[in-house]
Design an enzyme around this catalytic site. Sequence first.
Site, mmCIF file in Angstrom:
data_model
loop_
_atom_site.group_PDB
_atom_site.id
_atom_site.type_symbol
_atom_site.label_atom_id
_atom_site.label_comp_id
_atom_site.label_asym_id
_atom_site.label_seq_id
_atom_site.Cartn_x
_atom_site.Cartn_y
_atom_site.Cartn_z
ATOM 1 N N ASP A 83 35.830 150.993 53.432
ATOM 2 C CA ASP A 83 37.208 150.686 53.061
ATOM 3 C C ASP A 83 37.748 150.067 54.024
ATOM 4 O O ASP A 83 37.955 150.707 55.416
ATOM 5 C CB ASP A 83 37.864 152.058 52.841
ATOM 6 C CG ASP A 83 39.044 151.889 52.389
ATOM 7 O OD1 ASP A 83 39.895 150.939 52.489
ATOM 8 O OD2 ASP A 83 39.643 152.870 51.665
ATOM 9 N N LEU A 84 38.178 148.674 54.170
ATOM 10 C CA LEU A 84 38.838 147.978 55.115
ATOM 11 C C LEU A 84 39.842 148.423 55.878
ATOM 12 O O LEU A 84 40.571 147.794 57.104
ATOM 13 C CB LEU A 84 38.987 146.379 54.603
ATOM 14 C CG LEU A 84 37.693 145.866 54.302
ATOM 15 C CD1 LEU A 84 38.021 144.386 53.793
ATOM 16 C CD2 LEU A 84 36.441 145.812 55.246
ATOM 17 N N LYS A 113 38.938 129.699 54.435
ATOM 18 C CA LYS A 113 40.010 129.355 53.713
ATOM 19 C C LYS A 113 40.442 129.736 52.365
ATOM 20 O O LYS A 113 39.589 130.258 51.570
ATOM 21 C CB LYS A 113 40.178 127.571 53.571
ATOM 22 C CG LYS A 113 39.179 126.955 52.559
ATOM 23 C CD LYS A 113 39.990 126.682 51.269
ATOM 24 C CE LYS A 113 39.351 125.949 50.316
ATOM 25 N NZ LYS A 113 40.037 125.611 49.192
ATOM 26 N N HIS A 140 34.439 123.822 54.953
ATOM 27 C CA HIS A 140 33.210 123.367 54.566
ATOM 28 C C HIS A 140 32.883 122.027 54.352
ATOM 29 O O HIS A 140 31.835 121.685 54.417
ATOM 30 C CB HIS A 140 32.566 124.138 53.308
ATOM 31 C CG HIS A 140 32.957 123.763 51.881
ATOM 32 N ND1 HIS A 140 34.301 124.410 51.375
ATOM 33 C CD2 HIS A 140 32.463 122.863 50.950
ATOM 34 C CE1 HIS A 140 34.265 123.771 50.179
ATOM 35 N NE2 HIS A 140 33.439 122.843 50.017
ATOM 36 N N LYS A 175 29.474 118.587 55.870
ATOM 37 C CA LYS A 175 28.778 117.820 54.874
ATOM 38 C C LYS A 175 28.137 116.622 55.684
ATOM 39 O O LYS A 175 28.896 116.085 56.715
ATOM 40 C CB LYS A 175 29.695 116.964 53.748
ATOM 41 C CG LYS A 175 30.082 118.150 52.835
ATOM 42 C CD LYS A 175 30.986 117.321 51.845
ATOM 43 C CE LYS A 175 31.178 118.406 50.485
ATOM 44 N NZ LYS A 175 30.063 118.590 49.624
ATOM 45 N N GLU A 191 37.161 116.857 40.852
ATOM 46 C CA GLU A 191 36.382 117.614 39.961
ATOM 47 C C GLU A 191 36.421 117.594 38.437
ATOM 48 O O GLU A 191 37.467 117.484 38.135
ATOM 49 C CB GLU A 191 36.759 119.340 40.599
ATOM 50 C CG GLU A 191 36.706 119.450 42.053
ATOM 51 C CD GLU A 191 37.148 120.800 42.292
ATOM 52 O OE1 GLU A 191 36.294 121.939 41.913
ATOM 53 O OE2 GLU A 191 38.103 120.965 42.666
ATOM 54 N N ASP A 234 45.114 124.173 47.828
ATOM 55 C CA ASP A 234 43.725 124.478 47.775
ATOM 56 C C ASP A 234 42.936 123.233 48.435
ATOM 57 O O ASP A 234 41.788 123.461 48.662
ATOM 58 C CB ASP A 234 43.214 124.395 46.223
ATOM 59 C CG ASP A 234 42.023 125.021 45.978
ATOM 60 O OD1 ASP A 234 41.512 125.970 46.849
ATOM 61 O OD2 ASP A 234 41.125 124.554 45.112
ATOM 62 N N HIS A 262 41.060 120.357 52.931
ATOM 63 C CA HIS A 262 39.901 119.444 52.905
ATOM 64 C C HIS A 262 40.598 118.109 53.223
ATOM 65 O O HIS A 262 39.737 117.082 53.949
ATOM 66 C CB HIS A 262 39.332 119.535 51.513
ATOM 67 C CG HIS A 262 38.581 120.972 51.434
ATOM 68 N ND1 HIS A 262 38.136 121.593 52.380
ATOM 69 C CD2 HIS A 262 38.509 121.424 50.279
ATOM 70 C CE1 HIS A 262 37.618 122.731 51.767
ATOM 71 N NE2 HIS A 262 38.199 122.988 50.789
ATOM 72 N N LYS A 294 41.587 118.600 39.092
ATOM 73 C CA LYS A 294 40.545 119.185 38.398
ATOM 74 C C LYS A 294 40.434 118.657 36.882
ATOM 75 O O LYS A 294 41.549 117.842 36.604
ATOM 76 C CB LYS A 294 40.930 120.916 38.061
ATOM 77 C CG LYS A 294 40.515 121.551 39.513
ATOM 78 C CD LYS A 294 40.675 123.008 39.373
ATOM 79 C CE LYS A 294 40.080 123.835 40.467
ATOM 80 N NZ LYS A 294 38.661 123.530 40.745
#
Length: 489
Positions: free
Chosen positions: A90-91, A150, A180, A184, A218, A237, A242, A342
Amino acid sequence: MSFDLVFFGGTGDLTWRKLMPALFQAFRHGKLPGAEQGEARILAVARDDQSDEQYRAWLHEKLRSVDASKRPSEEEFERFARLIFYRRMDLSQPEHYLRLKDWLAHRDGGRPADTVVMYLATSPHLFPVICEQLGAAGLNDERVRVVLEKPLGHDLKSAQEINRVVRSVFAENQALRIDHYLGKPSVQNLSALRFGNALFEPLWRRESIANIQITLAESLGVGTRGDFYDRTGALRDMVQNHALQLLTMIAMEPPSSHDADAIRDEKLKVLRSLKPFTPESVARDVVRGQYRAGTVGGQPVPGYLEEAKVPPGSRCETFVALRTEVQNWRWAGVPFYLRTGKRLAARDAQIVVNFRPVPHCIFPGMHTANKLVIKLQPEDGLELHLLAAKGSGQHEHLAPVSLDLDFDRAFPTERVGAYERLLLDAIAGRLNLFVRSDEQEQAWRWVEPILDTWARDNAGPRTYAAGSWGPAAASALVARDGNAWSEEQ
């Protein structure tokens, strides 16, 4: 080198979809330090009450659904599973961190691990709590590094608060803010391309480059993450982290060395040089959109407002296109176009460097200018688009040709996925691909005027059909400068 890697959020989607498969790939490739010698341990912590064996069985089942090339065989998983352990936490409970400290102190051989990596694969609002509790338990000595996934905050103020708490517990070189995209292979090759070759540096400036486009598209919608996405949106986002990190990699000056801080100092200079937004320039240079029902891959798909867990009448943006400039001597006057969304026409992430046309063409016909395409997904690679003679005779015409470097074919035995690379760097303490706190805060500082302007705008986002390339205004944004997005060229 021995290490312990602790995943907070050990039963979450990020852990089993991305992190565990990446670690398995490192294990399969023989790159996970100490794994064969029994000096590597991976600990998943979560609220569920289960044993090591139960967690391993759960993870084994989950890994059956990952990409076939990343799926372990029965024998491979049996060996990999020996590294994996589970503890219920339990954090919010200090005593649970003391139990974690005790677990970390006791390992075969009696000596603590050389390195401990705490990976916070949880909601960002838990970052301060976890870091404060780690500090209170004494789990912040020089062996310990904390990886922050993130998004880091919701705006500048929340990001600064997270960083304040992290800095109160960990030194800056112990806090690894992960993006991330920076792992790449093609992004890694941006540095090699620019700073390892004499060919491009003389051309990498306003005299030779007409514009630069960064697209992170995407084809998928928000799926079952409608409630999370509606609190976030495309700007937070994808753009704030990014897209801006890719922009800094493209635009930065040559660093004095390959040292982490030398690189991050130059990236910060780019962020500080970005043309600031005003309410007037947001209205002119930023397009936000929201997808409505349409067709993707020949299949009908619902609009954003029909997705699960999306509030009725939501004004959350699922698409952003913007124009900016880097206000320094190298880039003055060169437009940088950023686009993400998206339910677009394709899953496609790339950076396109459009060069200026020749000053005087001696060949007949219309000709496209040269361009360099850095492909990030679905494949990693580089394409250099040139013109070559077609046919023979006095009225020789030019035809487009390309030099194509596919990293999968060029380096078939050296390929390392983004999360695999970044996890190995976190264990080794290599900071080059992680974002420093001042970089992250400056990125928030730059996007905040957009968020503030949108908050006062009653019009909301423009709609676009799912399966398209976004609102028509995004094409008009680029066309205003006499340019076009790469798929329209």
